[in-house]
Design an enzyme around this catalytic site. Structure first.
Site, short mmCIF file in Angstrom:
data_model
loop_
_atom_site.label_atom_id
_atom_site.label_comp_id
_atom_site.label_asym_id
_atom_site.label_seq_id
_atom_site.Cartn_x
_atom_site.Cartn_y
_atom_site.Cartn_z
CE1 TYR A 1 5.26 -0.55 -4.56
CE2 TYR A 1 4.96 1.22 -6.09
CZ TYR A 1 4.35 0.89 -5.39
OH TYR A 1 4.60 1.64 -3.94
CE1 TYR B 1 1.32 3.38 -3.82
CE2 TYR B 1 0.66 5.16 -2.45
CZ TYR B 1 1.65 4.29 -3.20
OH TYR B 1 2.93 5.48 -3.03
#
Length: 388
Positions: free
Chosen positions: A297, A341
């Site tokens: 991430y 995203y």
């Protein structure tokens, strides 16, 4: 205290379908429309119909209720539906929830989804504008009066301490940005397709909150992503080779807050990801050397470095050199810095593609992938592997 032994979930369920909308800055349609498109695409990828689905899992911040997505997608009765808290920290936990339901016999086919207009509508990067009184809001009350108003400012606190402790400069973060953008440049689905960057580009980008530059911060995206989970046995009869859920875990550390855990003994690591790492290694019986691809991430580059250290790929303060050496194929879709995203859900899809052998940046012989969810918050992670 965290678990001290392996759990029984590993090998019980698999990802069999992945689907997404296009990734854009202005989708021009509702978040529900994005969710339905992604769900249908994932089911089509799996060779399943909406009628096969009996479970749905999403995030608490998603504006698309499970029952509404079911109705709009043509899904019938649901025997399982769930939402996981803490933003991007929920990404891998949605798959864990789905796997738990499948393993327990509560549901047979579960779809995990995430869809939002995060660029043209709500923008997480804009920070906190108002907060209703709550226990969670009270924690922010210790930060906001001093100007810590955005996710970038919260991460910058830990990033500055990391650099100070290990005698590094902000250039250390550039290796993550360059790696992600290199992969994004070869990915037609990525927003930054065809647009690699150099370390000089990173160093020349403007400050957002020191020591974070513009190219240390992920983009904002409109789009949707869905993941289909079922039993390993059923998966073997479907369209693609299954991506087996070898291990799945959630983690929250001591003195945990959501992005503002500044009162821990140290600020140079991510204890919540350490909880996840220990359980993934215990359950899988694997070690860092067994991982072929890491999908970590990357909403902010410093936390990628800290994750590599929490998982034991390298020692404290060594992650920048580790990334610079390309010691582990990292974020081969371009990550949230380069592709989109979607709160990490697109990273899970990339891990599946690597195991199928269909990634645009395919790692030859990839058999095990590590995926992590949002950092700085209670979080989650997955190890996915090929069948057998």
């Amino acid at each position: 205290m965290s678990l001290r032994g392996r759990d029984g979930l590993g090998g019980r369920a698999a990802v069999v379908g992945i689907g997404a909308t296009e990734f854009s800055k202005d989708s021009g349609r509702s978040e529900l429309s994005l969710a339905v498109e992604a769900v249908r695409a994932a089911l089509d990828d799996a060779g399943l119909a909406p009628a096969d689905v009996d479970g749905l899992v999403t995030f608490t911040m998603d504006t698309n209720p499970e029952i509404t997505v079911a109705q709009a997608s043509g899904i019938g009765e649901l025997s399982f539906f769930s939402r996981v808290h803490y933003g991007g920290g929920a990404a891998c936990a949605t798959v864990q929830q789905a796997a738990l339901a499948v393993a327990a016999g509560v549901a047979e086919v579960v779809v995990c989804y995430r869809a939002f207009n995060e660029r043209s509508g709500r923008r997480f990067g804009s920070g906190v504008k108002e907060r209703a009184p709550s226990a969670e809001g009270a924690a922010l009350g210790w930060q906001l009066p001093f100007g810590l108003l955005t996710p970038a400012s919260w991460v910058a606190m830990a990033a500055q301490r990391y650099l100070h402790t290990y005698g590094l400069t902000p250039d250390a973060f550039g290796h993550v940005a360059v790696t992600d953008r290199r992969h994004a440049a070869r990915n037609p689905a990525a927003y930054f397709h065809g647009k690699p960057i150099t370390l000089d580009d990173h160093a020349a980008s403007r400050w957002i909150v020191e020591p974070l530059r513009l190219l240390d911060c992920c983009q904002e995206t409109d789009g949707g992503q869905a993941i289909v989970v079922t039993s390993v046995e059923r998966a073997r009869d479907l369209r693609h080779p299954p991506a087996v859920i070898v291990a799945a875990a959630q983690g929250a550390g001591r003195k945990q807050e959501a992005m503002t855990s500044f009162y821990r003994d140290e600020l140079t690591g991510l204890p919540e990801m350490g909880v996840v790492a220990r359980q993934l290694w215990r359950t899988s019986g694997l070690a860092p050397s067994d991982i072929d691809v890491g999908i970590l991430y990357d909403h902010f580059t410093p936390f990628v470095l800290m994750q590599l250290e929490e998982f034991g790929f390298c020692g404290p303060g060594e992650a920048a050199d580790f990334v610079a050496a390309d010691a582990l194929p990292l974020n081969t879709h371009g990550g949230q810095l380069g592709e989109a995203y979607l709160h990490g859900m697109n990273g899970i899809a990339e891990a599946v593609r690597q195991l199928r052998g269909t990634s645009v940046n395919q790692i030859p012989g990839a058999e095990r992938t590590l995926v992590t969810a949002g950092t700085g918050v209670p979080t989650s992670g997955l190890i996915l592997g090929t069948d057998g």
